[in-house]
Design an enzyme around this catalytic site. Sequence first.
Site, short mmCIF file in Angstrom:
data_model
loop_
_atom_site.label_atom_id
_atom_site.label_comp_id
_atom_site.label_asym_id
_atom_site.label_seq_id
_atom_site.Cartn_x
_atom_site.Cartn_y
_atom_site.Cartn_z
N SER A 39 -11.71 -1.61 -0.41
CA SER A 39 -10.42 -1.60 0.30
C SER A 39 -10.61 -1.95 1.76
O SER A 39 -9.91 -2.80 2.33
CB SER A 39 -9.77 -0.21 0.20
OG SER A 39 -9.26 0.05 -1.07
N ASP A 96 0.84 -1.19 0.00
CA ASP A 96 0.00 0.00 0.00
C ASP A 96 0.88 1.24 0.00
O ASP A 96 1.96 1.24 -0.60
CB ASP A 96 -0.94 -0.04 1.22
CG ASP A 96 -2.30 0.57 0.92
OD1 ASP A 96 -2.36 1.80 0.74
OD2 ASP A 96 -3.30 -0.17 0.88
N HIS A 101 -3.80 6.15 2.88
CA HIS A 101 -4.58 4.93 2.62
C HIS A 101 -4.03 3.73 3.38
O HIS A 101 -4.78 2.97 4.00
CB HIS A 101 -4.57 4.65 1.11
CG HIS A 101 -5.44 3.52 0.68
ND1 HIS A 101 -4.97 2.25 0.50
CD2 HIS A 101 -6.76 3.46 0.39
CE1 HIS A 101 -5.96 1.45 0.11
NE2 HIS A 101 -7.05 2.17 0.04
#
Length: 593
Positions: free
Chosen positions: A393, A153, A191
């Site tokens: 996600s 990520d 994120h």
Amino acid sequence: MPSKYRSALGVAAAAIIGIAALATPGGPAAAARRPATAAGDLTRVIVTYDDPDAAARAVTRTGGTVGRPLSIVAGFAAEVPTQQITALEAAPGVRAVALDGEVDLQGNRWRADGDPNSMYNVVRATGAVDVWRKNDPAGKNILGTGIGVALIDSGVAPVKGLNDPARIVNGPDLSFESQAPNLRYVDTFGHGTHMAGLIAGRDPDVNPLTVNVPGNFTGMAPNANLISVKVATADGATDVSQVIAAIDWVVTHRNDPRLNIRVLNLSFGTDSYQDARLDPLSHAVEAAWKKGITVVVSGGNDGKTRTALSMPAANPYVIAVGAADSKGTDSRSDDVVADFSSRGNTTRSVDLTAPGRSIVGLRDPGAYIDVNYPTGLVPGDTTGRFFRGSGSSQAAAITSGAAALLLQQRPGLTPDQVKKLLTSTADAMPAAEVLGRGAGQLNILKAIQAPTPTTTQTWAASTGTGSLESSRGTAHVADPTTDTELTGETDIMGRAWNGTTWAKAASAGTAWSGGTWNGAVWTGTSLTGTTTTGRNWTGVTWSGTNWAGRTWSGRTWSGAVWDGRTWSGRTWSGTTWSGRTWSGSYWSASIWK
């Protein structure tokens, strides 16, 4: 960093931004803000409940009347005799009673226990809290202890809940920011931090066996080890070659001392339509699966607009996860597939769903999404620690944590068995459409209690000999100086791509040799630091590339990549994504339900 810093990984990131408000104008929130007044001997109140039917009966018994539902706080408005308020507070099924004027959903009264999409309630809805109190064969509580979860990520920020150096390890930084020592391993996007918290976050003062303080944060597998492999920059920029290299690194180092990587979370996907049997990204996750790593992938956030899952969720071996929408209630009987969650098609849809709308996770202060999208902040969170977001996600991250719990209980499980346990024990979703819900919604307690299945997937093996360019789909990074896109059969180091040679090495788990991948040096060769000071994989300077170490940035990302186009339950427009501007047309509270 270059000012012309357009995006790439910026897509699944989209999966985290919050909405501007929690209710429509004139709706429940507006009603809750009316002054508390008495109508004769009646007073307007807000009743929150543990059992809605019992709470409604209690109001009726007092001589009061039940008003409009306030599902976002698991409650309803009511009018009750003023002298009966104390008795109502003590009634079975009633959690709390507050004067209507005292409740402000936009004010400073947000509580995790009153928000069905907080992790405080998600770990209860999925059965994780009950699993934590059970023991593995060695007599240890099942908390994900000893299981390594790799997170590919944008990195992990050491915020409270993720600041335990004994559990959080920085693998190699394969992002363009690795060339700036002050940015190496840093989550400048936000994120990755959000995903990490859902998987394995745990506040330092939390005892998971007695977790009953709503202000504390606990992820699905609070004792699991998290191995962060950073591939994305502040605006989400990454190339598919970086993601493939990261997957290969995880496979090569899965059995390294202190790592024990058994789960791989990939909240990422491209809009490639290449056959999954040929696509290199698809082959990379399949190779990891066949080496004993349970790969959990977000299904995508294209809703019904795309008749395929994103890549590599299209690979039939891995666990593709869709997002469930709780409808703002504690009950699962009314849960549906979130409108933004990809449906796929009758040949390949998601395997199951998990909570994915308006999930409250950990905030990464100062990160790109934090600065640019303050609406992701949770109204009423006086700590400033939390950020709300939606997407497959989040659903994938929650499922990855569940897989870690299963693997502590039964370390000998194969990825096929983990997948079978999670899908065969999922809760039915009677209110949800068939296409898009998969086997149902994650219930890790049922999976823990189920017998070990005998199962082997027999899909046709992938070859990985397809096109690297096709694997990118429509998303490309670009040199910010020359505005040249990276296209064709070339990785970020300018090395030619030979699918046949790479695929063979990927399947064997030998794609990495020291710090070298695809013929170029990408990273160092050792883990430094300790469990008390923090452990980081060594970084190196990229030299000899055809772009002289400049930072690439996103150019044509359409919003399909990081499976995060739906922050806080509304879809932002991927067609207007330029790396510097996000469409705000879907951020209006007036259209949020």
